[in-house]
Design a protein around this motif. Sequence first.
Motif, short mmCIF file in Angstrom:
data_model
loop_
_atom_site.label_atom_id
_atom_site.label_comp_id
_atom_site.label_asym_id
_atom_site.label_seq_id
_atom_site.Cartn_x
_atom_site.Cartn_y
_atom_site.Cartn_z
N GLY A 171 3.73 3.41 6.80
CA GLY A 171 2.79 2.36 7.40
C GLY A 171 3.22 1.96 8.64
O GLY A 171 2.62 1.03 9.40
N TYR A 172 3.89 2.55 9.30
CA TYR A 172 4.36 2.45 10.79
C TYR A 172 3.19 2.36 11.83
O TYR A 172 2.91 1.61 12.65
N PHE A 173 2.42 3.42 11.77
CA PHE A 173 1.52 3.57 12.54
C PHE A 173 0.35 2.48 12.66
O PHE A 173 -0.01 2.02 13.99
N SER A 174 0.04 2.10 11.46
CA SER A 174 -0.95 1.09 11.62
C SER A 174 -0.47 -0.23 12.02
O SER A 174 -1.26 -1.05 12.73
N THR A 175 0.94 -0.45 11.90
CA THR A 175 1.44 -1.60 12.53
C THR A 175 1.82 -1.66 13.91
O THR A 175 1.50 -2.58 14.79
N GLU A 176 2.24 -0.34 14.53
CA GLU A 176 2.70 -0.26 15.73
C GLU A 176 1.48 0.18 16.64
O GLU A 176 1.73 -0.19 17.91
N TRP A 177 0.37 0.74 16.25
CA TRP A 177 -0.72 0.93 16.97
C TRP A 177 -1.09 -0.20 17.91
O TRP A 177 -1.24 -0.12 19.50
N PRO A 178 -1.35 -1.41 17.47
CA PRO A 178 -1.80 -2.58 18.29
C PRO A 178 -0.70 -2.95 19.42
O PRO A 178 -1.01 -3.29 20.47
N VAL A 179 0.52 -2.63 18.78
CA VAL A 179 1.78 -3.05 19.76
C VAL A 179 1.63 -2.20 21.01
O VAL A 179 2.01 -2.18 22.00
N PHE A 180 1.62 -0.78 20.88
CA PHE A 180 1.38 0.21 21.70
C PHE A 180 0.51 0.08 22.62
O PHE A 180 0.79 0.45 23.99
N LYS A 181 -0.71 -0.48 22.25
CA LYS A 181 -1.86 -0.71 23.30
C LYS A 181 -1.31 -1.60 24.28
O LYS A 181 -1.48 -1.46 25.49
N LYS A 182 -0.64 -2.78 23.79
CA LYS A 182 -0.41 -3.95 24.57
C LYS A 182 0.69 -3.41 25.55
O LYS A 182 0.76 -3.66 26.57
N TYR A 183 1.65 -2.57 24.95
CA TYR A 183 2.50 -1.82 25.94
C TYR A 183 2.11 -1.17 27.01
O TYR A 183 2.24 -1.30 28.19
N LEU A 184 1.01 -0.42 26.84
CA LEU A 184 0.30 0.45 27.81
C LEU A 184 -0.30 -0.35 28.76
O LEU A 184 -0.18 -0.09 30.13
N GLU A 185 -0.99 -1.61 28.26
CA GLU A 185 -1.48 -2.33 29.17
C GLU A 185 -0.68 -3.05 30.01
O GLU A 185 -0.89 -3.19 31.27
N SER A 186 0.77 -3.52 29.38
CA SER A 186 1.76 -4.02 30.32
C SER A 186 2.10 -3.12 31.54
O SER A 186 2.49 -3.43 32.57
N LYS A 187 2.12 -1.68 31.20
CA LYS A 187 2.43 -0.77 32.20
C LYS A 187 1.14 -0.15 33.04
O LYS A 187 1.49 0.65 33.91
N ASN A 188 0.13 -1.05 32.71
CA ASN A 188 -1.12 -0.54 33.81
C ASN A 188 -1.46 0.92 33.56
O ASN A 188 -1.93 1.39 34.31
N TYR B 96 -6.04 7.57 24.53
CA TYR B 96 -5.57 7.28 23.29
C TYR B 96 -6.77 6.43 22.26
O TYR B 96 -6.79 6.77 21.27
N ASN B 97 -7.40 5.53 22.83
CA ASN B 97 -8.41 5.16 22.18
C ASN B 97 -9.61 5.99 21.75
O ASN B 97 -9.88 6.07 20.53
N ASP B 98 -10.02 6.99 22.76
CA ASP B 98 -10.81 8.02 22.12
C ASP B 98 -10.38 8.85 21.06
O ASP B 98 -10.96 9.14 20.02
N ILE B 99 -9.17 9.14 20.94
CA ILE B 99 -8.05 9.81 19.95
C ILE B 99 -8.41 9.09 18.70
O ILE B 99 -8.62 9.49 17.65
N TYR B 100 -8.13 7.56 18.85
CA TYR B 100 -8.14 6.90 17.70
C TYR B 100 -9.60 6.76 17.05
O TYR B 100 -9.72 6.79 15.71
N GLN B 101 -10.61 6.71 18.01
CA GLN B 101 -12.21 6.51 17.40
C GLN B 101 -12.45 7.88 16.69
O GLN B 101 -13.26 7.75 15.75
N GLN B 102 -11.82 8.96 17.16
CA GLN B 102 -12.09 10.28 16.40
C GLN B 102 -11.31 10.38 15.22
O GLN B 102 -11.45 11.42 14.38
N GLY B 103 -10.35 9.52 15.11
CA GLY B 103 -9.73 9.55 13.57
C GLY B 103 -8.38 10.57 13.65
O GLY B 103 -8.05 10.74 12.30
N ASP B 104 -8.19 11.15 14.90
CA ASP B 104 -6.94 11.90 14.78
C ASP B 104 -5.54 11.29 14.68
O ASP B 104 -4.79 11.19 15.93
N TYR B 105 -5.21 10.62 13.81
CA TYR B 105 -4.03 9.72 13.73
C TYR B 105 -2.67 10.64 13.94
O TYR B 105 -1.84 9.86 14.53
#
Length: 471
Positions: free
Chosen positions: A52-69, A77-86
């Motif tokens: 269950g790490y992915f579902s928990t860390e995915w929102p954190v990963f997005k915030k991390y990327l935002e912090s790095k601009n 990565y959002n496109d890959i997520y929308q395609q369901g390729d987890y």
Amino acid sequence: MVIIPTEKRFDWKHSPVCLFFIVLVNILIFFFYQSGDGEKFGRAVTSYNSIGYFSTEWPVFKKYLESKNETRLLAEYNDIYQQGDYAQLSYHLLSNNDFFEYLKVNRDKTINLKQIGHWRQREAIQKEIQSMSNLAYGVRPDQLDPVTLITHQFLHGGVGHLLGNMFFLIVCGFAVEAAIGHFRFLIFYLISGIAGGLLYAIINKTSPVSLVGASGSISGVMAMYLGVFRLKKIEFFYWFFIFVGYFRAPALLLLPFYIGNELYSYFTNVDSNVAFMAHTGGFIAGSLLILVSLLLHLKVVNEDYVEEDQKIDPGQEKLARIYDHIEKFQFDAALKAVNIVIAEQGATFDLLYLRYSLLKIEKKGDYQKSLMDLFTMEKISPPQLKKIEQVWLDNPDQHQYLNEDETLKLGWRLSSLPDIRTSENLFSILYANEKKHPSLGFFARKLSVVYEGLDNKAKKNKYEKIADSLL
């Protein structure tokens, strides 16, 4: 488009010891070390998602990327997520070691690890994914390690990547090693690879994508080939769509073309996985190494080897003239040249197929005879047989000119292909005749055996009954 220098032919007087060593090391590393990467990836991603790490860390990963601009990367990565390729997304997340360090520092603030297992499990998964060859020893621009500038040159992304690189290395490398010596060849080869890795890292300094492969080193070898011969006119092989052949030109004249082609590809093929800048770095390094050595008056090049006349295979020279005619759309001249070579050297499959292809343009003259020669040719390889099958399918109006013996022999040979429908059609043509061919029963038995191997009981029984009735 492919253009390769082919001035020199391989000979054992100048044994390419270092070249063989490099090729062997690449092959051994790929098959005995990199072969375990798939299992590592499977175990790591499966564990990561099942716990269950992915579902928990995915929102954190997005915030991390935002912090790095990293807006472009986040959108990708959002496109890959929308395609369901987890699974792919999990790999990107796990391969980002900086994100893992970010988690270690901020884990109490960002996620509740008690809900998804112990942190020790997460560390074990991270360790396994980071042990994959491309992450452990590939050039990672965002985490550049000087050691990987050497190690990445001996790693490859797949069998095709390995075979393609080793082909170009062997074709160009033996002449360069003969011209500049064993030890210097090895050092210059590695320096070219380092330059390719450095330029790739500089241009893609924030990219988490690892660079693997000997392409930078091999580009350096190709540039050295041109530098060794300088302005001497040498032979090049080219392949551009359907046009194949040889031409001669001053060696260094092609260097700007090589570099320009890589730069053009870099700016136009933005979604390509090919490391064009690594190639460019290799070309620049290889040419500079030879140029600086010559300017310093170092005895780098074996001029006797460079000036040594190469015996040209007369057959190859004649083929080159044929392809030269084709390149210039002089099809009648090409056909005449093919017929001369067949008369002088005998009919080979390649020559007969080339003659058929030329006659097919207008379907004149000996077109029917060219077909019959192909259909009745003996001792051909499976790929050649597949081509003959396609020729048969492309020319239904010519089937009537094949007699019963020739039709049966062709059908028998085609039964060895993975898809035997054409062979079966040929059998049907013969079976429809009122007077059956004496060997048709054996053909039926052959088809019965083939279908038994394909586990098709209905067809197997059908042809077995026909064989019993005919024999």
